[in-house]
Every structure is written in C-alpha cells, then in structure tokens.
Design an enzyme around this catalytic site. Structure first.
Site, mmCIF file in Angstrom:
data_model
loop_
_atom_site.group_PDB
_atom_site.id
_atom_site.type_symbol
_atom_site.label_atom_id
_atom_site.label_comp_id
_atom_site.label_asym_id
_atom_site.label_seq_id
_atom_site.Cartn_x
_atom_site.Cartn_y
_atom_site.Cartn_z
ATOM 1 N N ASN A 1 -0.265 0.526 0.342
ATOM 2 C CA ASN A 1 -0.889 1.587 1.132
ATOM 3 C C ASN A 1 -2.385 1.684 0.841
ATOM 4 O O ASN A 1 -2.844 1.431 -0.277
ATOM 5 C CB ASN A 1 -0.186 2.934 0.914
ATOM 6 C CG ASN A 1 -0.071 3.350 -0.535
ATOM 7 O OD1 ASN A 1 0.062 2.522 -1.431
ATOM 8 N ND2 ASN A 1 -0.124 4.644 -0.780
ATOM 9 N N GLU B 1 -5.544 4.417 1.496
ATOM 10 C CA GLU B 1 -5.860 5.787 1.922
ATOM 11 C C GLU B 1 -7.340 5.941 2.253
ATOM 12 O O GLU B 1 -8.173 5.168 1.795
ATOM 13 C CB GLU B 1 -5.454 6.761 0.808
ATOM 14 C CG GLU B 1 -3.947 6.727 0.551
ATOM 15 C CD GLU B 1 -3.482 7.709 -0.507
ATOM 16 O OE1 GLU B 1 -4.335 8.252 -1.249
ATOM 17 O OE2 GLU B 1 -2.256 7.935 -0.580
ATOM 18 N N CYS C 1 0.246 3.061 5.674
ATOM 19 C CA CYS C 1 1.353 2.825 4.744
ATOM 20 C C CYS C 1 1.460 1.348 4.370
ATOM 21 O O CYS C 1 1.057 0.460 5.139
ATOM 22 C CB CYS C 1 2.679 3.230 5.387
ATOM 23 S SG CYS C 1 2.851 4.984 5.694
ATOM 24 N N GLU D 1 4.068 -0.546 4.329
ATOM 25 C CA GLU D 1 4.905 -1.306 5.261
ATOM 26 C C GLU D 1 4.088 -1.806 6.444
ATOM 27 O O GLU D 1 4.217 -2.941 6.894
ATOM 28 C CB GLU D 1 6.048 -0.427 5.805
ATOM 29 C CG GLU D 1 7.031 0.061 4.758
ATOM 30 C CD GLU D 1 6.662 1.411 4.176
ATOM 31 O OE1 GLU D 1 5.456 1.657 3.908
ATOM 32 O OE2 GLU D 1 7.565 2.221 3.978
HETATM 33 N N1 THU Z 1 3.324 5.831 2.184
HETATM 34 C C1 THU Z 1 3.644 4.511 2.335
HETATM 35 O O1 THU Z 1 2.844 3.625 2.006
HETATM 36 N N2 THU Z 1 4.858 4.208 2.856
HETATM 37 C C2 THU Z 1 5.790 5.118 3.240
HETATM 38 O O2 THU Z 1 6.826 4.759 3.760
HETATM 39 C C3 THU Z 1 5.542 6.550 3.027
HETATM 40 C C4 THU Z 1 4.192 6.914 2.576
HETATM 41 C C5 THU Z 1 2.030 6.161 1.602
HETATM 42 C C6 THU Z 1 1.044 6.759 2.549
HETATM 43 C C7 THU Z 1 0.155 7.548 1.608
HETATM 44 O O3 THU Z 1 -0.841 6.684 1.095
HETATM 45 C C8 THU Z 1 1.066 7.932 0.465
HETATM 46 O O4 THU Z 1 2.209 7.096 0.577
HETATM 47 C C9 THU Z 1 1.489 9.383 0.472
HETATM 48 O O5 THU Z 1 2.026 9.737 1.678
#
Ligand code: THU
Length: 134
Positions: free
Chosen positions: A46, A48, A57, A59
């Site tokens: 992920n 941000e 995310c 995925e």
């Molecule tokens: N996040 C993911 O990378 N995958 C998911 O399926 C759920 C959430 C990340 C997004 C964000 O950077 C952090 O988790 C908190 O939501």
C-alpha cells in the site's frame, strides 16, 4: 496450469512486499503478491498520501503493476498485514479483482501467523459483481 508456487511461498512473497509499504499515516502495512497462471509473481504494497483519499491498497498496486506489465490471467493473490485473523481486501479491491482476476484464489494471513492462511474465491468475496457497462 503452471502454478508451481504454493500458498505459503506466495504468502512469503507478500510478506517481503509488505516491507516496502509506504504507510506513514495509518502505519498499517499491507503486502500483496499476485501469481499469474504462467507462474510469474508480481508484488505490491500500500502507498498512502497526505491527501488520504489518494491512498492505494497493496492489492491494487500489485494488480495495476501486473496488468500494465502485460499479465492477464491470474491464479492467486496473497495478502498479508498485521491483522487479527487476516486482512480482508476492501470493497474497491474486490471490484478490481472481480474484473481482472476473477479466477484467482485469494489467500490472506496475519503477518505474525503466516502459516495460518485463509482461502477465498473472488466470487465469494464479491457476489453479484458489476462487470459490464450495459
Ligand atoms: N489497505 C490495503 O492495502 N489493503 C486492504 O485491503 C485494506 C486497506 C491499506 C490502505 C491504507 O494504506 C491502510 O491499509 C489503512 O486503510
């Protein structure tokens, strides 16, 4: 199909990818590893943004990398994070998986317990998916 990589090997790839997560705001690091039907592994983590909504995310990072590197058919995706039980893909990622990796097995694990792997199908995670613009 060439799918030599087993579940725990793909989870291991996701764990490695997780180390590259850029999550300074939530501190919630997620790693993902996609396995193509030809046996290629593409990873993601992920990323941000200070403008939170721009976050992507793990995925989707893995999926977008794979698609834009020419991969089309996927056998599995592994997702790991420090989450009791296991991290479950969010709704947006489920939608993209339903569109571009509908046959993929989804393997998820808590990064602290990588041998406890839960398995889902994409269809199970997103029944009645919106797939085509009418
Ligand atoms: N996040 C993911 O990378 N995958 C998911 O399926 C759920 C959430 C990340 C997004 C964000 O950077 C952090 O988790 C908190 O939501």
């Amino acid at each position: 199909m060439a799918n030599a990589l087993n579940k725990s090997a793909l989870i291991k790839e996701a764990l490695k990818a997780r180390e590259r997560a850029v999550a300074p705001y939530s501190k919630f690091k997620v790693g993902a590893a996609l396995l193509t039907r030809e046996g290629v592994v593409i990873t993601g983590a992920n990323v941000e943004s200070a403008s939170y909504g721009l976050t992507c995310c793990a995925e989707r990072v893995a999926l977008f990398k794979a698609l834009t590197e020419g991969h089309e058919r996927f056998a599995a995706i592994a997702v790991v994070a420090r989450a009791p039980g296991a991290p479950m893909p969010c709704g947006a990622c489920r939608q993209l998986l339903a569109e571009y990796a509908p046959q993929a097995r989804v393997w998820v694990a808590d990064s602290r317990k990588p041998r406890q792997i839960k398995e889902f199908s994409v269809r199970e995670l997103l029944p009645h998916a919106f797939l085509d613009v009418p």
